[in-house]
Design an enzyme around this catalytic site. Structure first.
Site, PDB file in Angstrom:
ATOM      1  N   HIS A  14       0.981  -1.302   0.133  1.00  0.00           N
ATOM      2  CA  HIS A  14      -0.349  -0.020   0.079  1.00  0.00           C
ATOM      3  C   HIS A  14       0.853   1.903  -0.332  1.00  0.00           C
ATOM      4  O   HIS A  14       1.607   1.337   1.221  1.00  0.00           O
ATOM      5  CB  HIS A  14      -0.803   0.581   1.273  1.00  0.00           C
ATOM      6  N   HIS A  16       1.724   5.391  -2.212  1.00  0.00           N
ATOM      7  CA  HIS A  16       0.925   6.825  -2.658  1.00  0.00           C
ATOM      8  C   HIS A  16       2.373   6.975  -3.002  1.00  0.00           C
ATOM      9  O   HIS A  16       2.883   7.986  -3.018  1.00  0.00           O
ATOM     10  CB  HIS A  16       1.057   7.328  -1.648  1.00  0.00           C
ATOM     11  N   ASN A  42      -5.475   7.158  -5.859  1.00  0.00           N
ATOM     12  CA  ASN A  42      -6.583   8.653  -5.572  1.00  0.00           C
ATOM     13  C   ASN A  42      -5.040   9.552  -6.189  1.00  0.00           C
ATOM     14  O   ASN A  42      -4.022  10.171  -5.448  1.00  0.00           O
ATOM     15  CB  ASN A  42      -6.039   8.327  -3.904  1.00  0.00           C
ATOM     16  N   LYS A  97      -9.821   0.046  -4.954  1.00  0.00           N
ATOM     17  CA  LYS A  97      -9.942   0.275  -4.230  1.00  0.00           C
ATOM     18  C   LYS A  97     -10.724   1.216  -4.226  1.00  0.00           C
ATOM     19  O   LYS A  97     -11.139   2.082  -5.125  1.00  0.00           O
ATOM     20  CB  LYS A  97      -8.277   1.339  -3.962  1.00  0.00           C
ATOM     21  N   HIS A 136      -9.690   1.299   2.066  1.00  0.00           N
ATOM     22  CA  HIS A 136     -10.521   2.125   2.601  1.00  0.00           C
ATOM     23  C   HIS A 136     -11.672   2.212   3.979  1.00  0.00           C
ATOM     24  O   HIS A 136     -12.484   3.666   3.735  1.00  0.00           O
ATOM     25  CB  HIS A 136      -9.881   3.702   2.913  1.00  0.00           C
ATOM     26  N   HIS A 170      -4.746  -0.190   5.590  1.00  0.00           N
ATOM     27  CA  HIS A 170      -4.117   0.244   7.152  1.00  0.00           C
ATOM     28  C   HIS A 170      -5.678   0.134   8.198  1.00  0.00           C
ATOM     29  O   HIS A 170      -4.865   1.378   8.994  1.00  0.00           O
ATOM     30  CB  HIS A 170      -3.095   2.111   6.194  1.00  0.00           C
ATOM     31  N   ASP A 241       1.741   2.451   3.685  1.00  0.00           N
ATOM     32  CA  ASP A 241       0.854   4.134   3.430  1.00  0.00           C
ATOM     33  C   ASP A 241       1.530   5.255   2.952  1.00  0.00           C
ATOM     34  O   ASP A 241       1.201   6.401   4.178  1.00  0.00           O
ATOM     35  CB  ASP A 241      -0.303   3.693   3.827  1.00  0.00           C
TER      36      ASP A 241
HETATM   37  O1  DOR Z   1      -3.036   9.592   5.722  1.00  0.00           O
HETATM   38  C1  DOR Z   1      -3.384   9.491   4.577  1.00  0.00           C
HETATM   39  N1  DOR Z   1      -2.976   9.502   3.463  1.00  0.00           N
HETATM   40  N2  DOR Z   1      -4.363   8.125   4.345  1.00  0.00           N
HETATM   41  C2  DOR Z   1      -5.227   8.339   3.560  1.00  0.00           C
HETATM   42  O2  DOR Z   1      -5.997   6.908   3.123  1.00  0.00           O
HETATM   43  C3  DOR Z   1      -4.409   9.139   2.289  1.00  0.00           C
HETATM   44  C4  DOR Z   1      -3.479   9.281   1.953  1.00  0.00           C
HETATM   45  C5  DOR Z   1      -3.159  10.118   1.181  1.00  0.00           C
HETATM   46  O3  DOR Z   1      -3.068   9.625  -0.149  1.00  0.00           O
HETATM   47  O4  DOR Z   1      -2.516  11.081   1.075  1.00  0.00           O
HETATM   48 ZN    ZN Z   2      -3.282   5.332   2.358  1.00  0.00          ZN
END
Ligand code: DOR
Ligand code: ZN
Length: 333
Positions: A14, A16, A42, A97, A136, A170, A241
């Site tokens: 997981h 980003h 995202n 997701k 999520h 998470h 995450d």
């Molecule tokens: O803290 C987070 N940041 N939780 C998430 O679910 C998304 C992530 C983000 O994309 O910044």
């Molecule tokens: Zn995330």
């Protein structure tokens, strides 16, 4: 125990990686340290088409060429995905997701009615095609209760679709850890930061924006349960995450949610497992459990660590990193 350890084929299930400049800055911390990673969809304009998916994957591949790294792609769930579309993309993704609408970064167009007929149709198709549902899991209730309130949906979904593989992303509570025992088709990721911090670290003393994330860190008993699961439970796997935001978006009135941990995740996890006399289980948490849960066959990649301390920098580029300025007793060599 020896002062050297090798992690075989570490996976971050997981992460980003963002897009454009931020992608260029951060992707190397994942691609050099991990053999594969599940890349979240995202983006500012979330990934909902095959074209966007392939463009994003190609961009990541281009930037990580030579790193022996495989990005596992995801789509952002919509309730209007047709069977034809899902058949067409199923071999290019590892999961879809689900973001409840408005729950976190770039999720405004997330799911509004999780139990609608349209959504049931998409879940049925995903189950038929063997596409994993990554979730999520937060309601829009009181912030400390959001994850607990969402368990109702996991219960409903796991029961109604016993063949659908469901990943609780998470997780941050003891209730979620306990819930994993209830269904064979439910698994979870756990982050590094939720193994270490509680709400006290985020807001108990001074407000620490770089520890602010979704779901928010919870109580000590929750952290203890997450640690125990990471050390022992084969239904959980590592998902950092890691969610980079530039410093001006964190140290702001209206702080963006996300902890950036990719550069230090492996040494810090090694420290945690070492301190708990569980170095033998580190490879399960960081690789083997994910391989089994997702049926992966990643390219082999060995990451070697030595018990030699290093000081974490404050920032990587314009992103403050988790454990900034701390000493970590294990280094990647
Ligand atoms: O803290 C987070 N940041 N939780 C998430 O679910 C998304 C992530 C983000 O994309 O910044
Ligand atoms: Zn995330």
């Amino acid at each position: 125990m020896s002062d050297f350890i090798t992690i075989n084929t570490p996976l971050d299930m997981h992460v980003h990686l963002r897009e454009k400049d931020m992608l260029k800055k951060v992707v190397k911390y994942t691609s050099t340290n991990f053999a594969g990673a599940l890349v979240m969809p995202n983006l500012v304009s979330p990934i909902t088409t095959k074209e966007a998916l392939m463009n994003y994957k190609n961009e990541i591949m281009k930037l990580t060429k030579g790193d022996n790294f495989e990005p596992y792609m995801t789509l952002f769930l919509r309730d209007d995905y047709s069977r034809e579309f899902l058949e067409e993309v199923k071999d290019d993704i590892l999961a879809i997701k689900l973001y409840p609408a408005g729950i976190t970064t770039n999720s405004e167009n997330g799911a509004k009615d999780l139990r609608s007929d349209k959504m049931m149709k998409v879940f049925t198709t995903m189950s038929d095609l063997g596409i994993t549902l990554s979730v999520h899991g937060e309601s829009n209730g009181f912030v400390m209760d959001r994850e607990k309130e969402f368990l109702d949906f996991f219960d409903f979904c796991a029961k109604k679709f016993p063949k659908l593989k469901i990943i609780m992303e998470h997780i941050t509570t003891k209730d979620s850890v306990d819930f994993l025992n209830k269904y064979d088709n439910v698994f979870a990721t756990i982050t590094l930061h939720h193994l270490l911090i509680t709400l006290d670290d985020v807001a108990g003393d001074m407000l620490r924006p770089h520890l602010f994330c979704k779901p928010i860190a919870k109580r000590y008993e929750d952290r203890d349960a997450l640690l125990e699961a990471s050390l022992n439970n084969k239904k959980v796997m590592f998902g950092s995450d890691s969610a980079p935001h530039p410093i001006h978006k964190k140290e702001a009135c209206g702080c963006a949610a996300g902890v950036f941990s990719s550069p230090i995740a492996i040494p810090k996890l090694t420290q945690i497992f070492d301190e708990n006399n569980k170095l033998d289980s580190l490879n399960d948490f960081i690789s083997l459990n994910a391989k089994k849960i997702y049926n992966l066959n990643p390219i082999e990649k060995k990451i070697n660590l030595q018990k030699k301390a290093f000081i974490v920098p404050n920032k990587y580029d314009d992103v403050v990193v988790f454990c900034a300025n701390e000493e970590i007793p294990w280094s990647i060599i």
